[in-house]
Design a protein around this motif. Structure first.
Motif, mmCIF file in Angstrom:
data_model
loop_
_atom_site.group_PDB
_atom_site.id
_atom_site.type_symbol
_atom_site.label_atom_id
_atom_site.label_comp_id
_atom_site.label_asym_id
_atom_site.label_seq_id
_atom_site.Cartn_x
_atom_site.Cartn_y
_atom_site.Cartn_z
ATOM 1 N N HIS B 143 39.689 -0.638 -22.539
ATOM 2 C CA HIS B 143 40.804 -0.656 -23.486
ATOM 3 C C HIS B 143 40.276 -0.702 -24.929
ATOM 4 N N VAL B 150 47.814 0.790 -25.277
ATOM 5 C CA VAL B 150 48.145 0.271 -23.957
ATOM 6 C C VAL B 150 47.211 0.936 -22.949
ATOM 7 N N ILE B 152 46.735 1.398 -18.727
ATOM 8 C CA ILE B 152 47.421 1.196 -17.442
ATOM 9 C C ILE B 152 46.423 1.410 -16.317
ATOM 10 N N SER B 199 50.431 4.066 -10.478
ATOM 11 C CA SER B 199 50.229 2.908 -11.353
ATOM 12 C C SER B 199 50.188 1.611 -10.558
ATOM 13 N N TYR B 203 48.656 -3.844 -16.922
ATOM 14 C CA TYR B 203 48.557 -3.311 -18.279
ATOM 15 C C TYR B 203 47.699 -4.206 -19.154
ATOM 16 N N GLU B 226 58.458 -0.268 -18.646
ATOM 17 C CA GLU B 226 57.892 1.061 -18.512
ATOM 18 C C GLU B 226 58.888 2.136 -18.967
ATOM 19 N N VAL B 239 48.270 5.675 -25.017
ATOM 20 C CA VAL B 239 48.333 5.011 -23.721
ATOM 21 C C VAL B 239 47.274 5.617 -22.812
#
Lengths: 402, 379
Positions: B143, B150, B152, B199, B203, B226, B239
């Motif tokens: 990240h 964000v 995921i 997913s 997060y 979401e 993202v």
């Protein structure tokens, strides 16, 4: 705020007769019954009896024991006021002393006991497997108006001369004390568990300490002195399971008895008298398709591919394919490799038994030895360990030890 | 901070996907479903967080959470009894105008003051429907490295039939369309089949951004994190996807619950899930398991505290299960303190906590349809 009764647990014993098992840890820390250590029994008894303050007197190899006790949380003894305290010998302004004897160990910790200002002090031994309600013992002590009480077990007369014996009158008052006598006058053996009125105990500890000829021992000095002075001394009859596990064979036997709680052993399944311990946190054990398990006790984290019969396996033991384990006590993290045969023995923690090695033997021709392998030892492939052997160093592959 | 600690705050939503396993969540929630012999579902995410140095964890409960409160206590077993941070459980906050929340936005909205007062830079959001030994450190590193707003986590796998077909009510599931690692589209309840970027609903997000987005969504009356906070902003927010390739056991219906338990009898699977870092759970102080008399056990995963006198094969036994003399148990998941009395015969069954199968009774499901016996019931 005073406590009614606090416990002092004597846990300094070296357990020299357990040699290979007590090289690196004190006897009360010796593992027992699949997931316990010996000290779990007196500690759990304390908690289950409502005693929330326990002093543990350590001396010999205390590291494992200290770490195991920690803050006492597994026994619910992490308390704001009271709880469990490990009490090693310490240096004082006047010099330093090891604990010279059981009485001296308590003497050196008089300030600890004073902090709680108890009416009664129970002295416990850290090397017995026993489930006992100390509150019932205290009730007896109070009913008799005693100043000192000792828990006793009836033992067979022909074995009586091995014990410290209490001779009593019909009211259970102690009239005489015989230490391992040739001609026993009683078959009431002392379990080494005492309740004292604190004022009495303190007085006798101070007097005993002042006596340069004393061995500072409860059995040899304090109890005879109490008797001499005609103190109110009573014997409390205990009839439950009690075992002193001071020798390899008695330790092995007590473990085997766990497998038969209906008849002989200590019942670890008693929901009303749980024995607490520090848990391994491992995931459940696995019995593979190639395994057979018969009449045994298996703990979390074990992986069984071979044959296990009438044995106790502690957490995280691996028994590989084709290995055979019978009448054995195998402690945590040990690995029995493929084809090895492990019989009638005690394997300590983190031992590796090599492929096709043989450890111990089923009793034959009056031969009843319990082979013992100390912790961390590696037994090489194909090695042979005789039924009387005590192994505390690695054994190379193919070697034989008797 | 020494570098063993992550600069992240954990938030767990224990109720998500309750509706997928209505039987098991009748008296509990997803997070407290017993799993793998001695654990509850939440143990996996919670332990993973703790093992990655995350020691400030909030659990936002919605309903049926007594069993979870009982399980978590003060968080001691997970080393989360901390002066700073530790475990915080947020029960629904009943205000005059606030109903029990249905989506993450409302849940997060209810703890905005808490979020604002924390000092961690990142927040990790997770559900509790996946048993996984997750490396949050790697994900946070990714990240940070990608400069994402964000990130995921997802797996490449087929979406379970059950999830696609069932009426999920408030529980949505999400698939990702990726360009490199960048998430271009977020599909909700996709009907597509085959391997997809599924997913995990884990997060990593900057705390400040989460607060901003939540406040915005909250005042606009949005419900779903979401759908309402991510999907419409994929062009504005960076993202990123984080592909998780390790072992993951996802509970998506009663069949998958059964299968995922059974899979852990396999040594490789068990090693994959438990091998890397310890999974902590509530201690019960059971004694070791005893095998007595004619007991026979093959291919079984057994927790402590069981007493086995009968035969058991290809089964997962939770703590304190008793199997009587002459009883036969095959292909079963027996939750804690199940009692199979003498001579009973049980196949392809899931027995919930404290179930008793009476002496001599037979209970048989099929491999495609295990029978389920509810908590405390006697057959």
């Amino acid at each position: 705020m005073a406590k009614e009764m606090i416990a002092m647990l004597l846990a300094g014993g070296q357990g020299s007769r357990l040699y290979a098992l007590t090289q690196k840890l004190a006897k009360p820390a010796v593992p027992f019954g699949g997931k316990y250590r010996i000290i779990d029994f007196p500690l759990s008894n304390c908690v289950n009896s409502g005693i929330d303050t326990v002093g543990i007197l350590t001396q010999y190899q205390p590291m494992v024991l200290n770490e195991y006790i920690g803050n006492g949380q597994p026994w619910d003894l992490d308390r704001l006021y009271g709880g469990v305290h490990v009490l090693p010998p310490y240096q004082q302004a006047s010099g330093s002393d090891w604990y010279k004897g059981t009485a001296n160990a308590i003497y050196q910790n008089i300030p600890f006991i004073e902090r709680y200002n108890p009416q009664y002090v129970i002295i416990l031994s850290g090397d017995q497997i026993c489930k006992q309600d100390y509150s019932d013992f205290l009730r007896f002590h109070k009913e008799k108006g005693a100043e000192f009480s000792v828990a006793v077990m009836e033992v067979p007369w022909d074995e009586a001369s091995r014990f410290g014996l209490m001779v009593t009158d019909e009211t259970d008052r102690i009239t005489e004390f015989q230490e391992k006598p040739k001609n026993p006058k009683s078959n009431l053996a002392s379990m080494g568990i005492y309740i004292f009125n604190w004022d009495i105990l303190k007085k006798y500890l101070i007097e005993d300490e002042a006596d340069p000829n004393s061995e500072n021992d409860f059995g040899n000095n304090i109890i005879p002195n109490l008797l001499k002075d005609g103190r109110k001394m009573y014997a409390y009859h205990f009839s439950g399971y009690w075992k002193d596990v001071g020798t390899i064979s008695s330790l092995w036997e007590a473990n085997m008895e766990v497998l038969d709680p209906e008849h002989s052993g200590i019942n670890l399944f008693d929901e009303n008298w749980k024995i607490y311990s520090r848990n391994s946190g491992m995931t459940g054990h696995k019995i593979c398709a190639s395994a057979t398990v018969e009449n045994s006790m298996i703990t979390d984290g074990c992986q069984i591919m071979g044959d296990v019969k009438h044995s106790i396996l502690f957490a995280g033991v691996t028994v590989e394919k084709g290995a055979k384990v019978e009448d054995a006590v195998v402690m945590g993290g040990s690995v029995i490799k493929a084809g090895a045969v492990v019989e009638h023995c005690i394997i300590a923690e983190n031992v590796v038994i090599g492929e096709n090695a043989v450890v111990g033997a089923m009793p034959a021709d009056g031969q009843k030895g319990v082979a013992t392998v100390g912790s961390g030892v590696t037994i090489g492939a194909g090695a042979k360990i005789g039924p009387d052997a005590m192994i505390s160093k690695n054994v190379e592959g193919g070697e034989e030890r008797w | 901070m020494v570098n063993s600690n992550a600069d992240a705050l954990g938030i767990i939503f224990p109720n998500t996907y309750d509706s997928l396993v209505p039987q098991l969540t009748n008296e509990r929630l997803m997070a407290s479903i017993p799993f793998a012999g001695r654990y509850r579902m939440i143990d996996f995410i919670l332990s993973s967080m703790v093992n990655c140095g995350i020691d400030n964890i909030a659990v936002i409960v919605r309903e049926n959470y007594h069993s979870l409160m009982d399980h978590l206590g003060a968080g001691r077993e997970w080393d989360l009894t901390r002066k700073n941070g530790g475990l915080t459980i947020f029960p629904p906050y009943s205000q005059k105008n606030l109903k029990v929340y249905t989506g993450r936005v409302e849940a997060l909205g209810s703890i905005i003051p808490f979020l604002k007062s924390q000092k961690e830079k990142y927040v990790i959001l997770s559900d509790a429907n996946i048993a996984v030994n997750f490396d949050f450190k790697a994900m946070i590193d990714a990240h940070v490295a990608s400069g994402a707003d964000v990130t995921i986590a997802y797996t490449k796998e087929e979406i379970p039939e059950s999830a696609r077909k069932s009426d999920l009510g408030g529980d949505l599931y999400f698939t990702l369309k990726l360009d490199g690692n960048r998430v271009n589209e977020l599909y909700i309840n996709s009907r597509e089949s085959g391997i997809q970027n599924f997913s995990m609903n884990i997060y990593v997000i900057d705390r400040e951004l989460l607060i901003r987005q939540t406040e915005y969504a909250f005042v606009h009356g949005y419900t779903f994190f979401e759908r309402d906070m991510l999907a419409p902003y994929l062009d504005k927010l960076n993202v990123q996807g984080f592909c998780y390739e390790g072992y993951a056991a996802r509970i998506s219906n009663i069949n998958s619950y059964f299968d995922e338990n059974m899979k852990l009898i396999d040594d490789d699977n068990r090693e994959a899930l438990f091998g890397s870092n310890p999974i902590y759970t509530k201690i019960r102080d059971d004694n070791p398991t005893r095998y007595i008399g004619d007991a026979k056990a093959k291919d079984v995963l057994v927790a402590d505290g069981c007493v086995i006198e009968g035969e058991v094969e290809r089964s997962v036994l939770f703590r304190g299960v008793r199997i009587g003399k002459g009883a036969k148990v095959r292909d079963c998941v027996l939750m804690q303190d199940t009692v199979i009395e003498d001579g009973a015969c049980v196949e392809y069954a899931i027995t919930d906590k404290d179930v008793t199968v009476s002496a001599g009774k037979e209970l048989k499901g099929a491999d495609s349809f295990p029978v389920y016996v509810a908590k405390g019931k006697t057959v």
